[in-house]
Design a protein around this motif. Structure first.
Motif, PDB file in Angstrom:
ATOM      1  N   PRO A  79       0.836  -1.208   0.000  1.00 20.87           N
ATOM      2  CA  PRO A  79       0.000   0.000   0.000  1.00 20.87           C
ATOM      3  C   PRO A  79       0.868   1.253   0.000  1.00 20.87           C
ATOM      4  N   THR A  80       0.481   2.221  -0.814  1.00 18.80           N
ATOM      5  CA  THR A  80       1.326   3.397  -1.022  1.00 18.80           C
ATOM      6  C   THR A  80       0.590   4.693  -0.715  1.00 18.80           C
ATOM      7  N   ILE A  81       1.261   5.541   0.050  1.00 16.99           N
ATOM      8  CA  ILE A  81       0.755   6.879   0.366  1.00 16.99           C
ATOM      9  C   ILE A  81       1.687   7.879  -0.299  1.00 16.99           C
ATOM     10  N   VAL A  82       1.149   8.793  -1.074  1.00 12.48           N
ATOM     11  CA  VAL A  82       1.987   9.789  -1.742  1.00 12.48           C
ATOM     12  C   VAL A  82       1.870  11.127  -1.022  1.00 12.48           C
ATOM     13  N   ILE A  83       3.009  11.818  -0.992  1.00  8.72           N
ATOM     14  CA  ILE A  83       3.062  13.150  -0.401  1.00  8.72           C
ATOM     15  C   ILE A  83       3.250  14.150  -1.542  1.00  8.72           C
ATOM     16  N   THR A  84       2.437  15.167  -1.552  1.00 12.13           N
ATOM     17  CA  THR A  84       2.448  16.081  -2.687  1.00 12.13           C
ATOM     18  C   THR A  84       2.369  17.547  -2.250  1.00 12.13           C
ATOM     19  N   GLY A  85       2.944  18.410  -3.075  1.00  9.66           N
ATOM     20  CA  GLY A  85       2.808  19.839  -2.864  1.00  9.66           C
ATOM     21  C   GLY A  85       1.435  20.300  -3.337  1.00  9.66           C
ATOM     22  N   HIS A  86       1.028  21.486  -2.926  1.00 13.97           N
ATOM     23  CA  HIS A  86      -0.309  21.995  -3.249  1.00 13.97           C
ATOM     24  C   HIS A  86      -0.575  22.003  -4.749  1.00 13.97           C
ATOM     25  N   GLY A  87       0.429  22.353  -5.545  1.00 11.28           N
ATOM     26  CA  GLY A  87       0.228  22.436  -6.981  1.00 11.28           C
ATOM     27  C   GLY A  87       0.175  21.099  -7.683  1.00 11.28           C
ATOM     28  N   ASP A  88       0.450  20.037  -6.952  1.00 12.72           N
ATOM     29  CA  ASP A  88       0.499  18.707  -7.557  1.00 12.72           C
ATOM     30  C   ASP A  88      -0.730  17.856  -7.256  1.00 12.72           C
ATOM     31  N   VAL A  89      -1.804  18.479  -6.795  1.00 14.37           N
ATOM     32  CA  VAL A  89      -3.000  17.706  -6.453  1.00 14.37           C
ATOM     33  C   VAL A  89      -3.530  16.911  -7.650  1.00 14.37           C
ATOM     34  N   PRO A  90      -3.603  17.500  -8.862  1.00 17.48           N
ATOM     35  CA  PRO A  90      -4.049  16.683 -10.004  1.00 17.48           C
ATOM     36  C   PRO A  90      -3.155  15.461 -10.224  1.00 17.48           C
ATOM     37  N   LEU A  91      -1.854  15.645 -10.000  1.00 18.45           N
ATOM     38  CA  LEU A  91      -0.915  14.527 -10.128  1.00 18.45           C
ATOM     39  C   LEU A  91      -1.181  13.485  -9.040  1.00 18.45           C
ATOM     40  N   ALA A  92      -1.534  13.951  -7.849  1.00 23.73           N
ATOM     41  CA  ALA A  92      -1.844  13.040  -6.754  1.00 23.73           C
ATOM     42  C   ALA A  92      -3.098  12.229  -7.053  1.00 23.73           C
ATOM     43  N   VAL A  93      -4.075  12.871  -7.682  1.00 20.94           N
ATOM     44  CA  VAL A  93      -5.293  12.157  -8.079  1.00 20.94           C
ATOM     45  C   VAL A  93      -4.942  11.075  -9.102  1.00 20.94           C
ATOM     46  N   GLU A  94      -4.031  11.416 -10.020  1.00 13.93           N
ATOM     47  CA  GLU A  94      -3.574  10.426 -10.995  1.00 13.93           C
ATOM     48  C   GLU A  94      -2.877   9.263 -10.277  1.00 13.93           C
ATOM     49  N   ALA A  95      -2.152   9.587  -9.208  1.00  8.70           N
ATOM     50  CA  ALA A  95      -1.476   8.552  -8.427  1.00  8.70           C
ATOM     51  C   ALA A  95      -2.488   7.615  -7.776  1.00  8.70           C
ATOM     52  N   MET A  96      -3.593   8.177  -7.313  1.00  8.54           N
ATOM     53  CA  MET A  96      -4.647   7.349  -6.718  1.00  8.54           C
ATOM     54  C   MET A  96      -5.191   6.376  -7.766  1.00  8.54           C
ATOM     55  N   LYS A  97      -5.364   6.874  -8.984  1.00 12.05           N
ATOM     56  CA  LYS A  97      -5.858   6.021 -10.057  1.00 12.05           C
ATOM     57  C   LYS A  97      -4.839   4.931 -10.406  1.00 12.05           C
TER      58      LYS A  97
END
Length: 205
Positions: A79-97
């Motif tokens: 299981p993976t948890i990603v840490i992201t900067g505020h501007g990378d939220v769309p990238l974080a959503v892609e990571a969830m996918k």
């Protein structure tokens, strides 16, 4: 859930970030391993059991998205948890996918990360129990009808003589069936056999 049973892997190309996260999680009771790159982590990933990954998304050699995609190809689940900067939220959503179980925006409170890790390893523990129960049921399916009867009687706590009387067979035959049950179920002791019956939801009678 015992935190010490799980290893939290931290992947970040910035040493200061790795050390800071490692200190936080170690002080919170977790066992921690640090990795300076996604490629370094991938080298040991296939051998991980009971592990959780905390990773940055933007890394020079291999980014977090590609790391997640490669992890999904492995037979073991990390299981993976990603840490992201505020501007990378769309990238974080892609990571969830791509398979991440959660993402956390910087800056974050310590409790937020710890809670996310605890949720991830709780889910991992649940999967492990489900897989164990499936394996137990598969082994139980290999028992003959008579062996299943003896299995049910044994885990119900009945002595061999009573089982022999109830099934109208000799005590010696009960011993043979009981030995076969222990071997097929891969149980090393009676308590372990009882645990298997409980975990797999097998009726005791």
């Amino acid at each position: 859930m015992d935190k010490g049973d799980y290893v939290i892997h931290i992947v970040d190309d910035e040493e200061a970030v790795r050390k800071s996260l490692a200190f936080l999680l170690t002080m919170s009771g977790f066992t921690v391993r640090q990795h300076e790159s996604a490629l370094a982590f991938l080298g040991i990933a296939p051998n991980i059991r009971n592990g959780c990954l905390v990773t940055d998304l933007r890394m020079p050699d291999l980014d977090g998205i590609e790391l997640l995609r490669r992890l999904r190809q492995l037979p073991n689940h990390v299981p993976t948890i990603v840490i992201t900067g505020h501007g990378d939220v769309p990238l974080a959503v892609e990571a969830m996918k791509a398979g991440a179980v959660d993402f956390i925006e910087k800056p974050f409170q310590d409790e937020v990360l710890i809670a996310a890790i605890e949720r991830a390893i709780a889910a991992l523990a649940k999967v492990a129990v489900q897989e164990d129960a499936t394996a137990i049921r598969s082994r139980a399916a290999t028992l003959s009808e008579r062996e299943r009867e003896v299995f049910a009687a044994v885990v119900a706590g009945l002595p061999n003589k009573t089982i022999a009387f109830d099934l109208d067979i000799s005590p010696r035959t009960v011993e043979v069936h009981r030995a076969n049950v222990m071997a097929k179920m891969e149980a090393k002791s009676l308590p372990e056999l009882v645990r298997m019956a409980l975990e797999a939801g097998l009726d005791s009678r």
